[in-house]
Write a protein that holds these residues in place. Sequence first.
Motif, PDB file in Angstrom:
ATOM      1  N   ASP A  56       0.805  -1.159  -0.008  1.00 26.35           N
ATOM      2  CA  ASP A  56      -0.049   0.151   0.062  1.00 26.35           C
ATOM      3  C   ASP A  56       0.820   1.152  -0.014  1.00 26.35           C
ATOM      4  O   ASP A  56       0.467   2.037  -0.629  1.00 26.35           O
ATOM      5  CB  ASP A  56      -0.856  -0.227   1.206  1.00 26.35           C
ATOM      6  N   PHE A  57       1.938   1.324   0.677  1.00 21.61           N
ATOM      7  CA  PHE A  57       2.777   2.478   1.059  1.00 21.61           C
ATOM      8  C   PHE A  57       3.523   2.648  -0.552  1.00 21.61           C
ATOM      9  O   PHE A  57       3.817   3.835  -0.780  1.00 21.61           O
ATOM     10  CB  PHE A  57       3.884   2.269   2.004  1.00 21.61           C
ATOM     11  N   ARG A  58       3.816   1.606  -1.063  1.00 24.89           N
ATOM     12  CA  ARG A  58       4.613   1.832  -2.261  1.00 24.89           C
ATOM     13  C   ARG A  58       3.623   2.597  -3.194  1.00 24.89           C
ATOM     14  O   ARG A  58       4.170   3.562  -4.049  1.00 24.89           O
ATOM     15  CB  ARG A  58       4.805   0.529  -3.297  1.00 24.89           C
ATOM     16  N   MET A  59       2.233   2.297  -3.346  1.00 28.70           N
ATOM     17  CA  MET A  59       1.513   3.188  -4.098  1.00 28.70           C
ATOM     18  C   MET A  59       1.079   4.619  -3.764  1.00 28.70           C
ATOM     19  O   MET A  59       1.224   5.303  -4.577  1.00 28.70           O
ATOM     20  CB  MET A  59       0.030   2.423  -4.090  1.00 28.70           C
ATOM     21  N   VAL A  60       1.238   4.727  -2.540  1.00 26.86           N
ATOM     22  CA  VAL A  60       1.058   5.978  -1.743  1.00 26.86           C
ATOM     23  C   VAL A  60       2.481   6.975  -2.209  1.00 26.86           C
ATOM     24  O   VAL A  60       2.361   8.196  -2.747  1.00 26.86           O
ATOM     25  CB  VAL A  60       1.218   6.402  -0.309  1.00 26.86           C
ATOM     26  N   LEU A  61       3.510   6.507  -2.171  1.00 23.77           N
ATOM     27  CA  LEU A  61       4.715   6.885  -2.610  1.00 23.77           C
ATOM     28  C   LEU A  61       4.631   7.369  -4.073  1.00 23.77           C
ATOM     29  O   LEU A  61       5.121   8.413  -4.593  1.00 23.77           O
ATOM     30  CB  LEU A  61       6.044   6.265  -2.313  1.00 23.77           C
ATOM     31  N   ALA A  62       4.147   6.325  -4.871  1.00 23.27           N
ATOM     32  CA  ALA A  62       4.386   6.707  -6.349  1.00 23.27           C
ATOM     33  C   ALA A  62       3.401   7.794  -6.890  1.00 23.27           C
ATOM     34  O   ALA A  62       3.762   8.514  -7.609  1.00 23.27           O
ATOM     35  CB  ALA A  62       3.856   5.394  -7.063  1.00 23.27           C
ATOM     36  N   LYS A  63       1.994   7.934  -6.010  1.00 22.35           N
ATOM     37  CA  LYS A  63       1.253   8.890  -6.199  1.00 22.35           C
ATOM     38  C   LYS A  63       1.729  10.286  -5.914  1.00 22.35           C
ATOM     39  O   LYS A  63       1.498  11.049  -6.295  1.00 22.35           O
ATOM     40  CB  LYS A  63      -0.022   8.472  -5.487  1.00 22.35           C
ATOM     41  N   ASN A  64       2.396  10.335  -4.789  1.00 21.48           N
ATOM     42  CA  ASN A  64       2.726  11.653  -3.998  1.00 21.48           C
ATOM     43  C   ASN A  64       4.202  11.999  -4.698  1.00 21.48           C
ATOM     44  O   ASN A  64       4.301  13.407  -4.712  1.00 21.48           O
ATOM     45  CB  ASN A  64       2.930  11.680  -2.548  1.00 21.48           C
ATOM     46  N   TRP A  65       5.110  11.246  -4.856  1.00 18.04           N
ATOM     47  CA  TRP A  65       6.511  11.563  -5.271  1.00 18.04           C
ATOM     48  C   TRP A  65       6.848  10.726  -6.667  1.00 18.04           C
ATOM     49  O   TRP A  65       7.620   9.808  -6.439  1.00 18.04           O
ATOM     50  CB  TRP A  65       7.347  11.402  -4.345  1.00 18.04           C
ATOM     51  N   PRO A  66       6.087  10.996  -7.830  1.00 10.80           N
ATOM     52  CA  PRO A  66       6.235   9.887  -8.754  1.00 10.80           C
ATOM     53  C   PRO A  66       7.643  10.069  -9.510  1.00 10.80           C
ATOM     54  O   PRO A  66       8.153   9.106  -9.852  1.00 10.80           O
ATOM     55  CB  PRO A  66       5.192  10.632  -9.912  1.00 10.80           C
ATOM     56  N   ALA A  67       8.462  11.266  -9.385  1.00 12.19           N
ATOM     57  CA  ALA A  67       9.627  11.331  -9.832  1.00 12.19           C
ATOM     58  C   ALA A  67      10.659  10.580  -9.108  1.00 12.19           C
ATOM     59  O   ALA A  67      11.526   9.720  -9.747  1.00 12.19           O
ATOM     60  CB  ALA A  67       9.928  12.903 -10.156  1.00 12.19           C
ATOM     61  N   LEU A  68      10.539  10.491  -7.751  1.00 10.34           N
ATOM     62  CA  LEU A  68      11.695   9.981  -7.121  1.00 10.34           C
ATOM     63  C   LEU A  68      11.423   8.341  -6.965  1.00 10.34           C
ATOM     64  O   LEU A  68      12.233   7.620  -7.141  1.00 10.34           O
ATOM     65  CB  LEU A  68      11.093  10.532  -5.557  1.00 10.34           C
ATOM     66  N   ALA A  69      10.103   8.044  -7.231  1.00  9.57           N
ATOM     67  CA  ALA A  69       9.692   6.568  -7.346  1.00  9.57           C
ATOM     68  C   ALA A  69      10.033   6.110  -8.390  1.00  9.57           C
ATOM     69  O   ALA A  69      10.556   5.032  -8.655  1.00  9.57           O
ATOM     70  CB  ALA A  69       8.053   6.342  -7.331  1.00  9.57           C
ATOM     71  N   ALA A  70       9.893   7.078  -9.602  1.00  6.93           N
ATOM     72  CA  ALA A  70      10.363   6.303 -11.085  1.00  6.93           C
ATOM     73  C   ALA A  70      11.984   6.379 -11.144  1.00  6.93           C
ATOM     74  O   ALA A  70      12.370   5.497 -11.633  1.00  6.93           O
ATOM     75  CB  ALA A  70       9.907   7.440 -12.005  1.00  6.93           C
ATOM     76  N   GLU A  71      12.583   6.876 -10.320  1.00  6.96           N
ATOM     77  CA  GLU A  71      14.047   6.859 -10.218  1.00  6.96           C
ATOM     78  C   GLU A  71      14.601   5.649  -9.303  1.00  6.96           C
ATOM     79  O   GLU A  71      15.738   5.642  -8.976  1.00  6.96           O
ATOM     80  CB  GLU A  71      14.712   8.271  -9.635  1.00  6.96           C
ATOM     81  N   LYS A  72      13.575   5.129  -8.595  1.00  9.04           N
ATOM     82  CA  LYS A  72      13.862   4.133  -7.608  1.00  9.04           C
ATOM     83  C   LYS A  72      14.851   4.344  -6.402  1.00  9.04           C
ATOM     84  O   LYS A  72      15.625   3.839  -6.095  1.00  9.04           O
ATOM     85  CB  LYS A  72      14.570   2.826  -8.411  1.00  9.04           C
ATOM     86  N   ARG A  73      14.583   5.752  -5.990  1.00  8.12           N
ATOM     87  CA  ARG A  73      15.212   6.111  -4.922  1.00  8.12           C
ATOM     88  C   ARG A  73      14.431   5.936  -3.778  1.00  8.12           C
ATOM     89  O   ARG A  73      14.509   6.406  -2.494  1.00  8.12           O
ATOM     90  CB  ARG A  73      15.465   7.602  -5.304  1.00  8.12           C
ATOM     91  N   LEU A  74      12.911   5.735  -3.762  1.00  2.82           N
ATOM     92  CA  LEU A  74      12.227   5.492  -2.895  1.00  2.82           C
ATOM     93  C   LEU A  74      11.925   4.174  -2.600  1.00  2.82           C
ATOM     94  O   LEU A  74      11.093   3.258  -3.602  1.00  2.82           O
ATOM     95  CB  LEU A  74      10.750   6.130  -2.898  1.00  2.82           C
ATOM     96  N   GLN A  75      12.528   3.306  -1.636  1.00  3.47           N
ATOM     97  CA  GLN A  75      12.473   1.843  -1.516  1.00  3.47           C
ATOM     98  C   GLN A  75      11.685   1.291  -0.458  1.00  3.47           C
ATOM     99  O   GLN A  75      11.847   1.890   0.597  1.00  3.47           O
ATOM    100  CB  GLN A  75      13.718   1.284  -1.702  1.00  3.47           C
ATOM    101  N   VAL A  76      10.650   0.574  -0.562  1.00  8.50           N
ATOM    102  CA  VAL A  76       9.987  -0.024   0.526  1.00  8.50           C
ATOM    103  C   VAL A  76      10.153  -1.525   0.826  1.00  8.50           C
ATOM    104  O   VAL A  76      10.385  -2.239  -0.191  1.00  8.50           O
ATOM    105  CB  VAL A  76       8.524   0.042   0.237  1.00  8.50           C
ATOM    106  N   PHE A  77      10.628  -1.846   2.051  1.00 11.65           N
ATOM    107  CA  PHE A  77      10.696  -3.169   2.342  1.00 11.65           C
ATOM    108  C   PHE A  77      10.103  -3.828   3.568  1.00 11.65           C
ATOM    109  O   PHE A  77       9.401  -2.762   4.087  1.00 11.65           O
ATOM    110  CB  PHE A  77      12.443  -3.339   3.006  1.00 11.65           C
ATOM    111  N   GLN A  78      10.012  -4.875   3.627  1.00 13.67           N
ATOM    112  CA  GLN A  78       9.791  -5.413   5.048  1.00 13.67           C
ATOM    113  C   GLN A  78      10.514  -5.528   5.932  1.00 13.67           C
ATOM    114  O   GLN A  78      11.551  -5.724   5.803  1.00 13.67           O
ATOM    115  CB  GLN A  78       9.004  -6.981   4.571  1.00 13.67           C
ATOM    116  N   ARG A  79      10.121  -5.418   7.212  1.00 11.87           N
ATOM    117  CA  ARG A  79      11.220  -5.357   8.323  1.00 11.87           C
ATOM    118  C   ARG A  79      11.572  -6.731   8.612  1.00 11.87           C
ATOM    119  O   ARG A  79      12.778  -6.712   9.218  1.00 11.87           O
ATOM    120  CB  ARG A  79      10.331  -4.877   9.781  1.00 11.87           C
ATOM    121  N   GLN A  80      10.980  -7.820   7.919  1.00 10.61           N
ATOM    122  CA  GLN A  80      11.833  -9.052   8.109  1.00 10.61           C
ATOM    123  C   GLN A  80      13.095  -9.040   7.431  1.00 10.61           C
ATOM    124  O   GLN A  80      14.107  -9.708   7.702  1.00 10.61           O
ATOM    125  CB  GLN A  80      11.110 -10.097   7.461  1.00 10.61           C
TER     126      GLN A  80
END
Length: 550
Positions: A56-80
């Motif tokens: 869900d948060f990947r979608m939020v980031l892509a919606k709010n910061w599309p340029a940073l997300a497209a550059e793969k500078r926003l990365q979402v991981f599981q804590r595991q």
Amino acid sequence: MNANKPRIWATLDPFLEPGPVWGRKVANEQFLRALLSLDPFDAYHFFLATPKQAQDFRMVLAKNWPALAAEKRLQVFQRQTLPQVLTRRLHHCFHLSDCINHPPALARLRNTFSPDIFPITSVTHSLSYPNYPARFLDHLWPGCTPRDCIVATSEAGKSAMKASFQLLRDRFGLDRKRFPQPRIEVVPLGMNEPFPWEQRAQLRQKGRRQIEASPEQCVMLILGRVSPHSKMDMLPVLRAWQRAFPPKTAQAMLVVAGWVDPGDDFPGKFQHLSRNVGLPCRIVSRPDEQAKQELYAAADLFISLADNPQETFGLTLLEASLAGLPVIASDYSGYRDLVEHGQTGLLIPTWGPQDSGDADALAGLIPEYEIQFHLAQQTAICVPDLADALHALCSRSEMRKSMGERGRQHVLTHFSWPKVIQDYLALWDRLRQQDIPQPCPPVPRPLELSYTRMFSSFPSSILLDTIQLRLTKTGGKILRGDDFPVIYAGLEHFVSMNFLRPLLFFARKPQNVAQLKQKLGAVEPQPSDWQIAFCIQWALKHDLLEIYDN
């Protein structure tokens, strides 16, 4: 960008939270937006608790910061994945939105897996809940380093944290050498302007129409949760009004806006009491963002008399000042950091109790809001000074105007989000310069639960390194590709074919557990010791391996 050693900012929190709008949520969201707007790092890592939260948060980031997300500078991981990611990636810092839950556990993982002891900062919000001492006790442990820092949003919050740690030391006999504690630094929250300044006149006209305020009336605004059980009791305003003005002699109106619980009769009673002292009062229940903007623009002065230990900062004071309003505030907690007395507003003295007495003993047995309410009702506001402040600001429009202008400039200078982010950048850099023990001891936290030690008596026996294992028929089918393992969602970070296939290959001939661990440790990409042990136990559970007893 630094291609050789990228600077990575990381967190365990999304900072953007759904649900009712509270001060903490506003501050967290505005922090993240300001950080990504300034964009001082090469990448941003978010480690979230569940697969759904991460997706869900990947979608939020892509919606709010599309340029940073497209550059793969926003990365979402599981804590595991933290052990693997910390082993392979260097992070400039981790910043957590709250100091209560996770900083010591994150420090434990850092000390164990990361080749670099990065700073960990976490922020104070409300500090007065009865279960918090146990949380703070977790911060006092041998793995705490000078690069670990609790960020208090006010000097009062810093004093409260220092007092909390000292109380724990006194009660448990914890010396500073064996049980170090995090640094405590002050970085305030910031605040965005409640409305574009050029729209103020238009919003003011609309807002005053909505509340039916005449041009002559001085509109006093109180904004917050409308309950004496929350962060302020409003009755002293009425007592002070009685002192300041004879009935019906002042052209004024009190507007109280904020959260009202369904069925709560307090707002109606307060409105009735206000009218009885000759002060017209309007209650605006749960205003949306547009209504809040109009109320700030319509008002002539802002009142906030915090008396409850829940309050450590005071975001609404910043909003009011940015709206050009002078502030009448209690000299309490973080409020005194925000108001320059006599310049941007007026601070009203408060007196607290000498001893919290039975409240300390009852904490944890009755609801926390009742404890906080009892303490708040023993925090006295200086009503005569409040009466003088109301009389001065209600009677003198020029004083209101000059204080409001100075207040707005004060907040723009000291509490804008770009200024706050720069303060954080400087703090993270300072923390990285702190000397730390080499190597940093990967010791468990004292409050950390050791599941295998606690529950070792539950299974029949423990799978020791000397026990021999071998491939089963089912394991052989999976190795040949004739069958497939059933791997539940959430286990993909511990059990994958990258690890499982080599394990089954090595077990074609009987091997003891230690030998299998050693061979798996050479597989690329290299699994962690925990992944190796997990995979072996899992394969035995699912009949891919069996114990070989010759």
